[in-house]
Design an enzyme around this catalytic site. Structure first.
Site, PDB file in Angstrom:
ATOM      1  N   VAL A  15       0.851  -1.187   0.000  1.00 26.28           N
ATOM      2  CA  VAL A  15       0.000   0.000   0.000  1.00 26.28           C
ATOM      3  C   VAL A  15       0.888   1.238   0.000  1.00 26.28           C
ATOM      4  O   VAL A  15       1.836   1.334   0.792  1.00 26.28           O
ATOM      5  CB  VAL A  15      -0.933   0.031   1.226  1.00 26.28           C
ATOM      6  CG1 VAL A  15      -1.786   1.293   1.210  1.00 26.28           C
ATOM      7  CG2 VAL A  15      -1.824  -1.211   1.268  1.00 26.28           C
ATOM      8  N   GLY A  16       0.592   2.175  -0.904  1.00 20.12           N
ATOM      9  CA  GLY A  16       1.363   3.412  -0.982  1.00 20.12           C
ATOM     10  C   GLY A  16       0.473   4.626  -0.846  1.00 20.12           C
ATOM     11  O   GLY A  16      -0.726   4.517  -0.579  1.00 20.12           O
ATOM     12  N   PHE A  18      -0.592   6.681  -3.102  1.00 18.53           N
ATOM     13  CA  PHE A  18      -1.540   6.930  -4.191  1.00 18.53           C
ATOM     14  C   PHE A  18      -2.218   5.665  -4.705  1.00 18.53           C
ATOM     15  O   PHE A  18      -2.867   5.696  -5.743  1.00 18.53           O
ATOM     16  CB  PHE A  18      -0.830   7.641  -5.349  1.00 18.53           C
ATOM     17  CG  PHE A  18      -0.216   8.946  -4.943  1.00 18.53           C
ATOM     18  CD1 PHE A  18      -1.007  10.056  -4.704  1.00 18.53           C
ATOM     19  CD2 PHE A  18       1.154   9.055  -4.769  1.00 18.53           C
ATOM     20  CE1 PHE A  18      -0.445  11.261  -4.317  1.00 18.53           C
ATOM     21  CE2 PHE A  18       1.728  10.251  -4.382  1.00 18.53           C
ATOM     22  CZ  PHE A  18       0.927  11.362  -4.148  1.00 18.53           C
ATOM     23  N   LYS A  20      -2.435   0.973  -4.435  1.00 15.15           N
ATOM     24  CA  LYS A  20      -2.023  -0.315  -3.894  1.00 15.15           C
ATOM     25  C   LYS A  20      -1.266  -1.121  -4.939  1.00 15.15           C
ATOM     26  O   LYS A  20      -1.419  -0.912  -6.142  1.00 15.15           O
ATOM     27  CB  LYS A  20      -3.256  -1.105  -3.434  1.00 15.15           C
ATOM     28  CG  LYS A  20      -4.057  -0.430  -2.330  1.00 15.15           C
ATOM     29  CD  LYS A  20      -5.302  -1.225  -1.991  1.00 15.15           C
ATOM     30  CE  LYS A  20      -6.112  -0.538  -0.897  1.00 15.15           C
ATOM     31  NZ  LYS A  20      -7.353  -1.283  -0.577  1.00 15.15           N
ATOM     32  N   LYS A  37       0.739  -2.249  -9.940  1.00 10.14           N
ATOM     33  CA  LYS A  37       0.629  -1.045  -9.125  1.00 10.14           C
ATOM     34  C   LYS A  37      -0.538  -0.224  -9.651  1.00 10.14           C
ATOM     35  O   LYS A  37      -0.506   0.272 -10.776  1.00 10.14           O
ATOM     36  CB  LYS A  37       1.931  -0.237  -9.191  1.00 10.14           C
ATOM     37  CG  LYS A  37       1.962   0.967  -8.261  1.00 10.14           C
ATOM     38  CD  LYS A  37       3.208   1.823  -8.483  1.00 10.14           C
ATOM     39  CE  LYS A  37       4.482   1.127  -8.084  1.00 10.14           C
ATOM     40  NZ  LYS A  37       5.651   2.059  -8.153  1.00 10.14           N
ATOM     41  N   ASP A 132      17.180   6.904  -4.446  1.00 10.55           N
ATOM     42  CA  ASP A 132      16.353   6.477  -3.312  1.00 10.55           C
ATOM     43  C   ASP A 132      16.753   5.079  -2.848  1.00 10.55           C
ATOM     44  O   ASP A 132      15.901   4.218  -2.613  1.00 10.55           O
ATOM     45  CB  ASP A 132      14.870   6.509  -3.688  1.00 10.55           C
ATOM     46  CG  ASP A 132      13.959   6.517  -2.458  1.00 10.55           C
ATOM     47  OD1 ASP A 132      14.445   6.866  -1.363  1.00 10.55           O
ATOM     48  OD2 ASP A 132      12.771   6.175  -2.598  1.00 10.55           O
TER      49      ASP A 132
END
Length: 322
Positions: A15-16, A18, A20, A37, A132
């Site tokens: 889950v992010g 914006f 899932k 995504k 990142d």
């Protein structure tokens, strides 16, 4: 071209902010699974992140074929959502295994560091900065090798970047100073990663982002007694606060040639022929379905031959109809 409707949704695996990430099964080939995504494109537009999404898709296309990056196979737009159909990597995050173990021994850390370096070498060779690097963005395949994910902060090297982005514990000093960050910032992230693998926590950890930033800019690295001199030398070189003298300034081969990696055959690393330190147990879904021969992951398996979607500009055209 694959469509969202071509898949059966099996379960949510992430889950992010914006949307899932779903484990999905191709209806026409039920033994093949992928990660999809699903992003709320309306929210992306409201947050003015459409350019970032477009950039991420473009970059994933550019580095398609890297053995250490989860592949993007296709994109689709349906019901106000953007679907990124990607390679499913079922062995879990490196972060999970690191926390489960507490810390890695040097042999284990060396293996993962070597594969991360090979990934960066490929990515940088395509003119891209990752920006990142952290354990949460590294997945382990069913055969024990790494796959990098999440290129939302990645940029083309030719671009001038003067902004703070990323995860506080892994940011380089030059990024915090809003300076143009190049490959040296990825090498800083590598140093943080190696320290964390050997020690269990990042070198500049604190309870608040401001305190972390202060340590990154002002504090020296403190090593536990069990970290070997050669590992300390490597990490100290990578965490040089002056990017002009940081290890890797003369090229990534400078890092590859460090005594910490003595005995490493880099051709074997790049072809993934070095035996991994462990093979992860498959997750519950894959374990239960694979045991009956019903399902197998796309990582390290030639289950379906697909081509990456070539017309990502459709996202903007479709968005005008929202």
């Amino acid at each position: 071209m694959l469509k969202i409707q071509d898949f059966e949704f099996v379960k949510v695996v992430g889950v992010g902010a914006f949307g899932k990430v779903h484990l999905v099964r191709l209806k026409s080939s039920p033994t093949s699974v992928f990660a999809m995504k699903m992003l709320d494109f309306g929210e992306i537009l409201r947050q003015r992140l459409a350019d970032q999404l477009e950039n991420e898709i473009s970059i994933l296309k550019r580095i398609y074929g890297c053995p250490f990056v989860a592949k993007l196979y296709s994109t689709d737009f349906h019901g106000g959502k953007v679907g990124l159909i990607m390679e499913y990597v079922g062995g879990g995050e490196l972060f999970y295994w690191l926390k489960k173990c507490g810390r890695f021994d040097e042999q284990m850390a060396r293996f993962y560091a070597a594969e991360i370096i090979s990934a960066l070498r490929f990515i940088h060779g395509r003119g891209i900065l990752y920006r990142d690097l952290k354990p949460e963005n590294i997945l382990i395949t069913s055969t024990g090798h790494i796959k990098l994910i999440d290129f939302g902060f990645s940029v083309y090297e030719s671009e001038n970047i003067y902004m703070i982005s990323g995860t506080p514990e892994y940011m380089s000093p030059e990024k915090l100073r809003s300076e143009d960050d190049g490959r040296a910032s990825d090498y800083w992230g590598l140093g943080v990663m190696i320290y964390e693998m050997l020690c269990g926590d990042p070198p500049f950890y604190d309870s608040s982002a401001d305190a972390i930033y202060h340590k990154i800019l002002e504090s020296n690295v403190v090593f536990p007694h069990y970290v070997s001199p050669v590992a300390r030398c490597l990490i100290t070189g990578l965490l040089d606060k002056n990017r002009a003298t940081r290890l890797g300034t003369k090229g990534i081969c400078e890092i590859m040639g460090h005594p910490f990696f003595k005995g490493i055959d880099w051709h074997e690393v790049e072809s993934r022929r070095i035996e991994p330190p462990f093979i992860p147990n498959p997750n519950t879904v894959l374990s239960s379905l694979a045991s009956s021969g019903e399902l197998k992951g796309t990582d390290d398996a030639e289950t379906v031959v697909l081509k990456p979607y070539k017309h990502i500009k459709h996202l903007y055209k479709v968005s005008k109809g929202l």
